[in-house]
Design a protein around this motif. Structure first.
Motif, PDB file in Angstrom:
ATOM      1  N   MET A   1      -2.960  -4.711  -2.795  1.00 34.76           N
ATOM      2  CA  MET A   1      -2.431  -3.366  -2.718  1.00 34.76           C
ATOM      3  C   MET A   1      -3.530  -2.388  -2.280  1.00 34.76           C
ATOM      4  O   MET A   1      -3.355  -1.694  -1.302  1.00 34.76           O
ATOM      5  CB  MET A   1      -1.814  -2.973  -4.048  1.00 34.76           C
ATOM      6  N   VAL A   2      -4.658  -2.336  -3.016  1.00 39.35           N
ATOM      7  CA  VAL A   2      -5.764  -1.458  -2.585  1.00 39.35           C
ATOM      8  C   VAL A   2      -7.095  -2.192  -2.472  1.00 39.35           C
ATOM      9  O   VAL A   2      -7.937  -1.781  -1.670  1.00 39.35           O
ATOM     10  CB  VAL A   2      -5.940  -0.219  -3.504  1.00 39.35           C
ATOM     11  N   THR A   3      -7.303  -3.239  -3.243  1.00 36.64           N
ATOM     12  CA  THR A   3      -8.619  -3.883  -3.246  1.00 36.64           C
ATOM     13  C   THR A   3      -8.927  -4.614  -1.946  1.00 36.64           C
ATOM     14  O   THR A   3     -10.087  -4.936  -1.697  1.00 36.64           O
ATOM     15  CB  THR A   3      -8.773  -4.852  -4.436  1.00 36.64           C
ATOM     16  N   ASP A   4      -7.912  -4.839  -1.135  1.00 39.15           N
ATOM     17  CA  ASP A   4      -8.133  -5.509   0.144  1.00 39.15           C
ATOM     18  C   ASP A   4      -8.139  -4.528   1.314  1.00 39.15           C
ATOM     19  O   ASP A   4      -8.099  -4.924   2.471  1.00 39.15           O
ATOM     20  CB  ASP A   4      -7.084  -6.596   0.364  1.00 39.15           C
ATOM     21  N   LYS A   5      -8.237  -3.251   1.018  1.00 34.57           N
ATOM     22  CA  LYS A   5      -8.204  -2.195   2.043  1.00 34.57           C
ATOM     23  C   LYS A   5      -9.612  -1.643   2.291  1.00 34.57           C
ATOM     24  O   LYS A   5     -10.470  -1.657   1.400  1.00 34.57           O
ATOM     25  CB  LYS A   5      -7.285  -1.051   1.609  1.00 34.57           C
ATOM     26  N   PRO A   6      -9.843  -1.129   3.495  1.00 35.42           N
ATOM     27  CA  PRO A   6     -11.161  -0.547   3.810  1.00 35.42           C
ATOM     28  C   PRO A   6     -11.546   0.601   2.871  1.00 35.42           C
ATOM     29  O   PRO A   6     -12.729   0.762   2.559  1.00 35.42           O
ATOM     30  CB  PRO A   6     -10.992  -0.033   5.248  1.00 35.42           C
TER      31      PRO A   6
END
Length: 115
Positions: A1-6
């Motif tokens: 959700m967010v931990t794999d985002k830049p």
């Protein structure tokens, strides 16, 4: 959700760039440890996030909780050597800023999810 985002990578980089702030202590330390301040600040923002987004289904909330667990783990790894130290006002301010940034990442992810 967010931990794999830049954005999350940038947040970790921001925290890492400010590690020097955590290496020193001073007399303005509060009664709470850095670990307590970190947990409380992030928990407060995630509670606010879930309160604001009433449209979230239980599976979305569960995903958020799992992500927050991962975020806490990452932050505890970065700050492991100082988590038991009393938090100074500057450290508390930075942690609160980081917690707000985490909430913003989730707000954006939720907006994308609901589109």
């Amino acid at each position: 959700m967010v931990t794999d985002k830049p954005g999350y990578e940038h947040l970790i980089q921001f925290l890492t760039e400010n590690l020097a702030l955590f290496e020193r202590g001073d007399n303005s330390a509060s009664g709470k440890t850095l670990g307590e301040v970190l947990e409380e600040a992030i928990a407060e923002q995630i509670i606010q996030l879930c309160t604001q987004h009433t449209e979230l289904e239980m599976n979305h909330r569960s995903l958020i909780v799992r992500e927050v667990d991962g975020i806490m783990y990452d932050f505890q790894e970065v700050l492991a050597s100082v988590l038991k130290r009393p938090a100074t006002a500057q450290q508390t301010e930075l942690i609160q800023e980081v917690a707000l940034l985490i909430k913003n990442l989730f707000d954006n992810a939720i907006a994308d999810l609901m589109d």
